[in-house]
Each structure stands twice: as C-alpha cells, then as structure tokens.
Scaffold this active site. Structure first.
Site, mmCIF file in Angstrom:
data_model
loop_
_atom_site.group_PDB
_atom_site.id
_atom_site.type_symbol
_atom_site.label_atom_id
_atom_site.label_comp_id
_atom_site.label_asym_id
_atom_site.label_seq_id
_atom_site.Cartn_x
_atom_site.Cartn_y
_atom_site.Cartn_z
ATOM 1 N N HIS A 249 -2.402 1.238 6.998
ATOM 2 C CA HIS A 249 -2.811 1.169 5.588
ATOM 3 C C HIS A 249 -2.987 2.576 5.034
ATOM 4 O O HIS A 249 -3.282 3.526 5.779
ATOM 5 C CB HIS A 249 -4.117 0.388 5.434
ATOM 6 C CG HIS A 249 -4.451 0.060 4.005
ATOM 7 N ND1 HIS A 249 -3.741 -0.853 3.268
ATOM 8 C CD2 HIS A 249 -5.404 0.560 3.176
ATOM 9 C CE1 HIS A 249 -4.250 -0.921 2.039
ATOM 10 N NE2 HIS A 249 -5.252 -0.068 1.958
ATOM 11 N N HIS B 280 -5.893 1.933 -4.234
ATOM 12 C CA HIS B 280 -4.980 1.391 -3.228
ATOM 13 C C HIS B 280 -4.590 -0.046 -3.553
ATOM 14 O O HIS B 280 -5.204 -0.710 -4.386
ATOM 15 C CB HIS B 280 -5.606 1.459 -1.824
ATOM 16 C CG HIS B 280 -6.704 0.467 -1.586
ATOM 17 N ND1 HIS B 280 -6.922 -0.147 -0.369
ATOM 18 C CD2 HIS B 280 -7.671 -0.025 -2.420
ATOM 19 C CE1 HIS B 280 -7.960 -0.957 -0.446
ATOM 20 N NE2 HIS B 280 -8.435 -0.895 -1.671
ATOM 21 N N CYS C 3 0.816 -1.227 0.000
ATOM 22 C CA CYS C 3 0.000 0.000 0.000
ATOM 23 C C CYS C 3 0.845 1.270 0.000
ATOM 24 O O CYS C 3 0.616 2.184 -0.802
ATOM 25 C CB CYS C 3 -0.970 -0.008 1.180
ATOM 26 S SG CYS C 3 -0.187 0.064 2.818
#
Length: 368
Positions: free
Chosen positions: A330, A342, A282
């Site tokens: 994240h 993402h 990510c």
C-alpha cells in the site's frame, strides 16, 4: 470539488501553524517507530478492549473486522501483482510488435536481395558464365580494356556486397524471429500471471464482501466505528512518539503539483487496477499524481519502494510517498501534519487519513 479539497488540505496544514508544531521550535531528532496499537482502554471503550492490566478478549465483531482487513490486504497484494503483470505484458507486447515489424522489413529486404542475386545469376548464364565486364577485359582493344577495368572491379565488389548483404539479412532475420518467439513466451507468462492475480483479487474481495454482507446494518455501523477507533489508536501512538516534532520539510515545486492532483481526486472510488480519471487504486493514484507533475514513477507500490530514493521519516516532505506493510502493498502521499491522501481499499473512496494508521515500511521521494 477542487476548491473544497484544497481547502481541506489547507485546514490540515494550518494545524501546523496554530498547534503544537508551531511552538516546537527547531526540528530535533525523534524515533521512527512503526505504528502500533496502544494498550487496551479502560471500561467504556469500544468493544473488544479491556481495562488496563487486563487481557483483551476480542469480540466476534472485532474478529470479523480483523478478518475483513486481512482479506482486503490480500486483495491489495494481488492487485500489486496484477498491476506489475499488466505493466510487463504491455511492455512485452510493444517489444513483440517491434520485432514483428523488424521481421517484416527483413523478409522484404531478403526478397529484394534474392531477386537481385537471381538477376545476376541469369545474366551470367546468358553470357556463358562470364560477366560482361570480364568479356570487355578480354578485348584486344587496349582502350576498351582500360575503360572497363574499373567497371569490372566495381561489378565484382557489388557481387560480393550482394552476397554479404544476403547473409547478414538472413542472419538478422533469424535472430529477430528467435527473439520474437522468446518475447512472446514471456508475454504469455505475464498474461498468465495477470489472469492468476485477477482471479485472486476477486476471490479475496468476494470473501470480504460476503463476510460483511452477513452483518446486520447495526453491526456494520459498529464495524466502521471499530475500524476508525483502531486507526485512531495507531495514529495516536505514532504521533505520541514525537516523530512529528522532527518533520518540517517543505514540498518541492513538483511535489506541490503532485499533491494538488492527488487531493483533487478526493471522493473518487477505489478500484483495483485503475489509474483514473474516474477511479484509482493506491499506486494508480500516486503514479498518476506524479505523472501530472512531470515525473514518471513505477506503477506499483512495490516497485515504487524498490526503485525510488528512500528518505528517513523525519526528513519527509509533502508529496513524498509513504509505503506501508512489510510487503509494500500500500502507498499514500504525505500531505503534511502527519496526514496522507490515499485510495484505501475496495468499497472506500480517496480520502485523507493519519500517516500512522498503518504499519509504515518507509518513505520514498519521486523527485529526489
């Protein structure tokens, strides 16, 4: 692929022009809630949910979904720890290499100065301990005395300078050697932390994959539906709060470049510790996207949250980074119209998703 991905983003952003946002008029203040799952649905809803007013009894499959989600979250936390240790180890390695080069130069210079000092000592020995310049000064000839007075002074100065250089070089060499030893110990700590995080990542991913492998094909399909439904409910709760009515920021020039890069990676697999070009995790995706726009940002989502300027959710614009979960484990890039691009987790590919499908910690702006 690039045209297809950009077209997808254009479609997402196009909703803003034809949907409710276009008719909302001027932006107005709205709450900034953390995404939450809505109340249990009525009969006929996906398994694990109950009618309104009844307590939901999670099914075994829903329990499995939550457990798998938790395992991948732990893997994500470990991935951030791995990336941080990797970055520090790389930086430490460069510092150790720099100090080693300085030590080598110091040793060479010290050897040269010692050679010069030895030559000076030998010359004094041959002249009976009296330098040539001093012997000239002892001459009965006044002209020789005057001609060599300055030379003798320069010789004395040179000798003192040589001794001073020897001392300074020796001290600097000892400092560099001590610093190199300390840096190397730090490097070893970072390498140990990296190895520990790598082991933890593999452990959590293996546990999640083993849990998934015990499910039949039909159950896996139902599991994916449960995941999507949970995300849909979270996104709906976030959108229903009215927050999107207040978000109308326009991407900066750099933000457009970063967003174009990120969208162009859609379809590529998630891989922990990866920074492209074939796969990403990510924060690898977001850091490389902004690097492509000419803006250097931290490698990990936790450092992105810690170091980059924070902006209120209602003021975010395309290209900004949304940090998720209480531990900042994240990150996704805001596309517009409540959507992010993402790299989700192992086993998934870079994709578009609702910005409210996970618990939002906050928003940061790389080019503030």
């Amino acid at each position: 692929m690039r045209r297809k991905n950009l077209a997808a983003v254009a479609l997402v952003c196009g909703i803003t022009c034809v949907g409710g946002l276009a008719s909302a008029g001027a932006a107005h203040a709205a709450p900034e809630p953390a995404p939450t799952v809505s109340a249990p649905a009525a009969p006929g809803a996906p398994e694990g949910e109950a009618a309104e007013g009844q307590a939901a009894t999670p099914s075994p499959l829903e329990e499995a979904r939550k457990k798998i989600e938790k395992l991948y979250h732990r893997a994500s936390v470990a991935t951030d720890a791995y990336n941080a240790a990797e970055e520090k180890a790389e930086r430490q390695s460069k510092e150790v290499a720099r100090l080693n080069r300085a030590i080598t130069r110091g040793q060479d210079r010290l050897e040269l100065l010692r050679h010069q000092a030895g030559a000076t000592a030998r010359e004094q020995y041959r002249s009976g301990g009296i330098p040539d310049g001093a012997q000239f000064l002892l001459s009965d000839d006044p002209r020789l005395f005057l001609d060599n007075a300055n030379r003798f002074q320069r010789g004395q100065h040179a000798a003192k300078s040589l001794i001073s250089q020897l001392r300074t070089t020796q001290e600097q060499l000892e400092e560099d050697q001590a610093a190199a030893a300390a840096e190397y110990k730090t490097l070893e700590r970072h390498r140990t932390a990296r190895a520990k995080a790598k082991k933890e990542i593999k452990k959590q991913i293996k546990a999640a994959e083993e849990l998934e492998s015990r499910l039949a094909a039909e159950e896996l399909e139902r599991l994916r539906k449960l995941e999507k439904e949970a995300q849909r409910r979270a996104q709906s709760a976030w959108v229903d709060s009215g927050i999107l009515d207040a978000i109308d920021g326009k991407a900066s020039a750099a933000g457009k470049k970063a967003l174009a890069y990120a969208v162009d990676q859609m379809g590529k697999p998630y891989s922990w510790g990866a920074e492209g070009p074939d796969s990403y995790d990510c924060s690898g995706l977001t850091s490389q996207a902004w690097a492509a726009a000419g803006v250097a940002i931290p490698r990990t989502s936790q450092e992105q949250w810690r170091q980059l300027e924070r902006v209120p959710i209602r003021e975010m614009r395309p290209g900004d980074l949304i940090i998720y979960h209480d531990d900042a484990s994240h990150v996704g890039m805001y596309v517009g119209d409540g959507t992010i691009v993402h790299a989700p987790r192992p086993g998934r590919h870079i994709t578009l998703a609702g910005a409210g499908t996970m618990t939002i910690l906050g928003v940061v702006r790389p080019d503030a």
